[in-house]
Motif scaffolding. Structure first.
Motif, PDB file in Angstrom:
ATOM      1  N   GLY A  94      46.743  30.261  54.929  1.00  0.00           N
ATOM      2  CA  GLY A  94      46.909  31.710  54.979  1.00  0.00           C
ATOM      3  C   GLY A  94      48.341  32.192  54.881  1.00  0.00           C
ATOM      4  O   GLY A  94      48.582  33.398  54.741  1.00  0.00           O
ATOM      5  N   ASP A  95      49.310  31.281  54.957  1.00  0.00           N
ATOM      6  CA  ASP A  95      50.712  31.686  54.875  1.00  0.00           C
ATOM      7  C   ASP A  95      51.115  32.006  53.429  1.00  0.00           C
ATOM      8  O   ASP A  95      50.531  31.477  52.479  1.00  0.00           O
ATOM      9  CB  ASP A  95      51.626  30.568  55.392  1.00  0.00           C
ATOM     10  CG  ASP A  95      51.565  30.420  56.901  1.00  0.00           C
ATOM     11  OD1 ASP A  95      51.115  31.372  57.565  1.00  0.00           O
ATOM     12  OD2 ASP A  95      51.949  29.351  57.410  1.00  0.00           O
ATOM     13  N   ASP A 159      43.875  42.395  53.534  1.00  0.00           N
ATOM     14  CA  ASP A 159      43.075  41.417  52.805  1.00  0.00           C
ATOM     15  C   ASP A 159      43.963  40.677  51.799  1.00  0.00           C
ATOM     16  O   ASP A 159      44.473  41.287  50.864  1.00  0.00           O
ATOM     17  CB  ASP A 159      41.937  42.137  52.085  1.00  0.00           C
ATOM     18  CG  ASP A 159      41.077  41.202  51.257  1.00  0.00           C
ATOM     19  OD1 ASP A 159      41.257  39.969  51.357  1.00  0.00           O
ATOM     20  OD2 ASP A 159      40.220  41.708  50.500  1.00  0.00           O
ATOM     21  N   PRO A 160      44.146  39.355  51.952  1.00  0.00           N
ATOM     22  CA  PRO A 160      45.017  38.641  51.017  1.00  0.00           C
ATOM     23  C   PRO A 160      44.473  38.623  49.589  1.00  0.00           C
ATOM     24  O   PRO A 160      45.248  38.599  48.633  1.00  0.00           O
ATOM     25  CB  PRO A 160      45.095  37.231  51.601  1.00  0.00           C
ATOM     26  CG  PRO A 160      43.874  37.093  52.452  1.00  0.00           C
ATOM     27  CD  PRO A 160      43.600  38.467  52.993  1.00  0.00           C
ATOM     28  N   ALA A 161      43.149  38.649  49.431  1.00  0.00           N
ATOM     29  CA  ALA A 161      42.571  38.684  48.077  1.00  0.00           C
ATOM     30  C   ALA A 161      42.908  39.997  47.393  1.00  0.00           C
ATOM     31  O   ALA A 161      43.198  40.040  46.190  1.00  0.00           O
ATOM     32  CB  ALA A 161      41.067  38.472  48.135  1.00  0.00           C
ATOM     33  N   ALA A 162      42.887  41.089  48.146  1.00  0.00           N
ATOM     34  CA  ALA A 162      43.254  42.384  47.577  1.00  0.00           C
ATOM     35  C   ALA A 162      44.736  42.397  47.192  1.00  0.00           C
ATOM     36  O   ALA A 162      45.110  42.941  46.146  1.00  0.00           O
ATOM     37  CB  ALA A 162      42.947  43.496  48.573  1.00  0.00           C
ATOM     38  N   LEU A 163      45.569  41.799  48.031  1.00  0.00           N
ATOM     39  CA  LEU A 163      46.990  41.714  47.709  1.00  0.00           C
ATOM     40  C   LEU A 163      47.199  40.904  46.433  1.00  0.00           C
ATOM     41  O   LEU A 163      47.981  41.288  45.562  1.00  0.00           O
ATOM     42  CB  LEU A 163      47.755  41.078  48.873  1.00  0.00           C
ATOM     43  CG  LEU A 163      49.249  40.841  48.650  1.00  0.00           C
ATOM     44  CD1 LEU A 163      49.975  42.135  48.321  1.00  0.00           C
ATOM     45  CD2 LEU A 163      49.863  40.166  49.875  1.00  0.00           C
ATOM     46  N   ALA A 164      46.478  39.793  46.299  1.00  0.00           N
ATOM     47  CA  ALA A 164      46.598  38.961  45.093  1.00  0.00           C
ATOM     48  C   ALA A 164      46.219  39.753  43.856  1.00  0.00           C
ATOM     49  O   ALA A 164      46.860  39.624  42.801  1.00  0.00           O
ATOM     50  CB  ALA A 164      45.725  37.716  45.229  1.00  0.00           C
ATOM     51  N   ARG A 165      45.200  40.599  43.968  1.00  0.00           N
ATOM     52  CA  ARG A 165      44.780  41.384  42.798  1.00  0.00           C
ATOM     53  C   ARG A 165      45.822  42.403  42.397  1.00  0.00           C
ATOM     54  O   ARG A 165      45.894  42.792  41.222  1.00  0.00           O
ATOM     55  CB  ARG A 165      43.432  42.073  43.091  1.00  0.00           C
ATOM     56  CG  ARG A 165      42.257  41.119  43.167  1.00  0.00           C
ATOM     57  CD  ARG A 165      40.936  41.865  43.129  1.00  0.00           C
ATOM     58  NE  ARG A 165      40.757  42.764  44.271  1.00  0.00           N
ATOM     59  CZ  ARG A 165      40.206  42.389  45.427  1.00  0.00           C
ATOM     60  NH1 ARG A 165      39.800  41.137  45.598  1.00  0.00           N
ATOM     61  NH2 ARG A 165      40.066  43.266  46.404  1.00  0.00           N
ATOM     62  N   THR A 166      46.635  42.875  43.340  1.00  0.00           N
ATOM     63  CA  THR A 166      47.690  43.822  42.988  1.00  0.00           C
ATOM     64  C   THR A 166      48.894  43.112  42.359  1.00  0.00           C
ATOM     65  O   THR A 166      49.642  43.728  41.595  1.00  0.00           O
ATOM     66  CB  THR A 166      48.172  44.616  44.220  1.00  0.00           C
ATOM     67  OG1 THR A 166      48.839  43.734  45.133  1.00  0.00           O
ATOM     68  CG2 THR A 166      47.003  45.296  44.916  1.00  0.00           C
ATOM     69  N   PRO A 211      45.005  29.883  45.701  1.00  0.00           N
ATOM     70  CA  PRO A 211      43.931  29.192  46.435  1.00  0.00           C
ATOM     71  C   PRO A 211      42.567  29.726  45.992  1.00  0.00           C
ATOM     72  O   PRO A 211      42.429  30.903  45.635  1.00  0.00           O
ATOM     73  CB  PRO A 211      44.221  29.545  47.893  1.00  0.00           C
ATOM     74  CG  PRO A 211      45.657  29.936  47.924  1.00  0.00           C
ATOM     75  CD  PRO A 211      45.947  30.569  46.609  1.00  0.00           C
ATOM     76  N   ASP A 212      41.561  28.874  46.041  1.00  0.00           N
ATOM     77  CA  ASP A 212      40.233  29.255  45.546  1.00  0.00           C
ATOM     78  C   ASP A 212      39.707  30.526  46.202  1.00  0.00           C
ATOM     79  O   ASP A 212      39.085  31.362  45.535  1.00  0.00           O
ATOM     80  CB  ASP A 212      39.238  28.115  45.786  1.00  0.00           C
ATOM     81  CG  ASP A 212      39.479  26.934  44.860  1.00  0.00           C
ATOM     82  OD1 ASP A 212      40.201  27.108  43.859  1.00  0.00           O
ATOM     83  OD2 ASP A 212      38.958  25.841  45.141  1.00  0.00           O
ATOM     84  N   ARG A 213      39.959  30.703  47.472  1.00  0.00           N
ATOM     85  CA  ARG A 213      39.362  31.855  48.158  1.00  0.00           C
ATOM     86  C   ARG A 213      39.999  33.193  47.785  1.00  0.00           C
ATOM     87  O   ARG A 213      39.489  34.248  48.152  1.00  0.00           O
ATOM     88  CB  ARG A 213      39.372  31.652  49.669  1.00  0.00           C
ATOM     89  CG  ARG A 213      40.713  31.726  50.346  1.00  0.00           C
ATOM     90  CD  ARG A 213      40.555  31.307  51.795  1.00  0.00           C
ATOM     91  NE  ARG A 213      41.685  31.668  52.617  1.00  0.00           N
ATOM     92  CZ  ARG A 213      41.978  31.079  53.767  1.00  0.00           C
ATOM     93  NH1 ARG A 213      41.201  30.110  54.204  1.00  0.00           N
ATOM     94  NH2 ARG A 213      43.021  31.463  54.468  1.00  0.00           N
ATOM     95  N   LEU A 214      41.104  33.142  47.036  1.00  0.00           N
ATOM     96  CA  LEU A 214      41.724  34.376  46.559  1.00  0.00           C
ATOM     97  C   LEU A 214      41.352  34.681  45.114  1.00  0.00           C
ATOM     98  O   LEU A 214      41.739  35.731  44.591  1.00  0.00           O
ATOM     99  CB  LEU A 214      43.245  34.290  46.681  1.00  0.00           C
ATOM    100  CG  LEU A 214      43.829  34.067  48.071  1.00  0.00           C
ATOM    101  CD1 LEU A 214      45.339  34.174  48.025  1.00  0.00           C
ATOM    102  CD2 LEU A 214      43.247  35.049  49.080  1.00  0.00           C
ATOM    103  N   LEU A 215      40.594  33.783  44.471  1.00  0.00           N
ATOM    104  CA  LEU A 215      40.259  33.947  43.066  1.00  0.00           C
ATOM    105  C   LEU A 215      38.907  34.620  42.885  1.00  0.00           C
ATOM    106  O   LEU A 215      38.021  34.485  43.736  1.00  0.00           O
ATOM    107  CB  LEU A 215      40.235  32.580  42.376  1.00  0.00           C
ATOM    108  CG  LEU A 215      41.580  31.874  42.247  1.00  0.00           C
ATOM    109  CD1 LEU A 215      41.364  30.448  41.747  1.00  0.00           C
ATOM    110  CD2 LEU A 215      42.517  32.646  41.327  1.00  0.00           C
ATOM    111  N   PRO A 216      38.723  35.321  41.767  1.00  0.00           N
ATOM    112  CA  PRO A 216      37.401  35.870  41.463  1.00  0.00           C
ATOM    113  C   PRO A 216      36.386  34.740  41.281  1.00  0.00           C
ATOM    114  O   PRO A 216      36.741  33.595  40.992  1.00  0.00           O
ATOM    115  CB  PRO A 216      37.622  36.620  40.135  1.00  0.00           C
ATOM    116  CG  PRO A 216      39.095  36.812  40.031  1.00  0.00           C
ATOM    117  CD  PRO A 216      39.728  35.674  40.752  1.00  0.00           C
ATOM    118  N   ARG A 217      35.150  35.096  41.435  1.00  0.00           N
ATOM    119  CA  ARG A 217      34.090  34.112  41.224  1.00  0.00           C
ATOM    120  C   ARG A 217      34.114  33.642  39.766  1.00  0.00           C
ATOM    121  O   ARG A 217      34.428  34.402  38.862  1.00  0.00           O
ATOM    122  CB  ARG A 217      32.736  34.749  41.557  1.00  0.00           C
ATOM    123  CG  ARG A 217      31.570  33.785  41.573  1.00  0.00           C
ATOM    124  CD  ARG A 217      30.328  34.479  42.089  1.00  0.00           C
ATOM    125  NE  ARG A 217      30.514  34.997  43.448  1.00  0.00           N
ATOM    126  CZ  ARG A 217      29.600  35.729  44.094  1.00  0.00           C
ATOM    127  NH1 ARG A 217      28.461  36.041  43.497  1.00  0.00           N
ATOM    128  NH2 ARG A 217      29.838  36.141  45.319  1.00  0.00           N
TER     129      ARG A 217
END
Length: 249
Positions: A94-95, A159-166, A211-217
């Motif tokens: 998560g870092d 949400d780190p996934a939302a941050l990755a998308r930006t 990381p996989d959990r930040l990627l789209p399906r």
């Protein structure tokens, strides 16, 4: 997508020589072998030799004992390509890596060098002078980064996934990757597969390697790497048929 939108570049003597050496370990081949590679793709011997001379003059290649090898600048590119195909990852807790520019009045050349280094490290710019990414990659930081930036480790509140998308255009990267996979399926000749695969390798250089959990399906990164590896195996087999190891002028 058409060839222009896929960023397909015309097959030239220079692109054949460069792609062949970038994919060869060590990146050194006899002149005659490179001529034969060009002939395999319909490029005349004289055209290949002119390209070799121009690449030496441009400091892309170095000539030694009838062979040609990549110079230091392109050895660094080969290392980045190898990393994009087989990234060294570590478990992600998560870092995030954070790099903040902490020096003033940098010359334009230093700012440009830092941007290039950040791209190679696959950090994204949140705002002017602030770069970050999930801390899931193992790679050294060059001096241009450590000398210009303060390096931190942190965790976003949201949400780190939302941050990755930006920070990265993940949907755009995925769409281009799938189009390239389709182009590989449709490539009917070695020359066409060579051209498409060169575009695949360029695209892999821009994969954020999240990381996989930040990627789209159904993220197509792993599939694109697998298909490029298949192409490289095919090319190696073709070269064995047309290129005699150790041949020279």
């Amino acid at each position: 997508m058409n060839d222009d939108s896929l960023a397909l570049r015309p097959l030239t003597a220079r692109s054949i020589v460069l792609s062949t050496l970038l994919g060869h370990h060590p990146p050194r081949m006899p002149a005659r072998a490179l001529v034969r590679v060009g002939e395999l793709f319909g490029i005349a011997e004289g055209t290949v030799r002119v390209a070799l001379s121009r690449m030496v003059a441009a400091d892309d290649l170095r000539q030694c004992d009838g062979s040609y090898e990549l110079t230091a600048r392109l050895l660094a590119r080969q290392a980045r390509q190898d990393e994009s195909r087989s990234p060294r990852t570590r478990p992600w807790g998560g870092d995030w890596e954070i790099a903040v520019v902490s020096v003033d009045r940098r010359p334009a050349a230093e700012r440009t060098a830092l941007r290039q280094a950040m791209a190679a490290l696959r950090l994204a710019e949140l705002r002017e002078g602030t770069w970050l990414r999930p801390a899931n990659l193992e790679r050294p930081r060059p001096a241009v980064v450590t000398e210009q930036c303060t390096l931190l480790t942190g965790t976003p509140d949201g949400d780190p996934a939302a941050l990755a998308r930006t920070l990265w255009d993940l949907s755009g990267w995925s769409a281009r990757a799938r189009a390239l996979l389709g182009a590989l399926d449709a490539a009917a000749t070695p020359a066409r597969r060579f051209t498409v695969s060169a575009a695949v390798l360029r695209h892999l250089l821009t994969d954020p390697l999240l990381p996989d959990r930040l990627l789209p399906r159904d993220w197509p990164g792993a599939e694109l790497r697998r298909r490029y590896d298949e192409f490289e195996d095919e090319l190696r087999d073709l070269l064995r048929q047309y290129v005699t190891p150790g041949s020279a002028d």
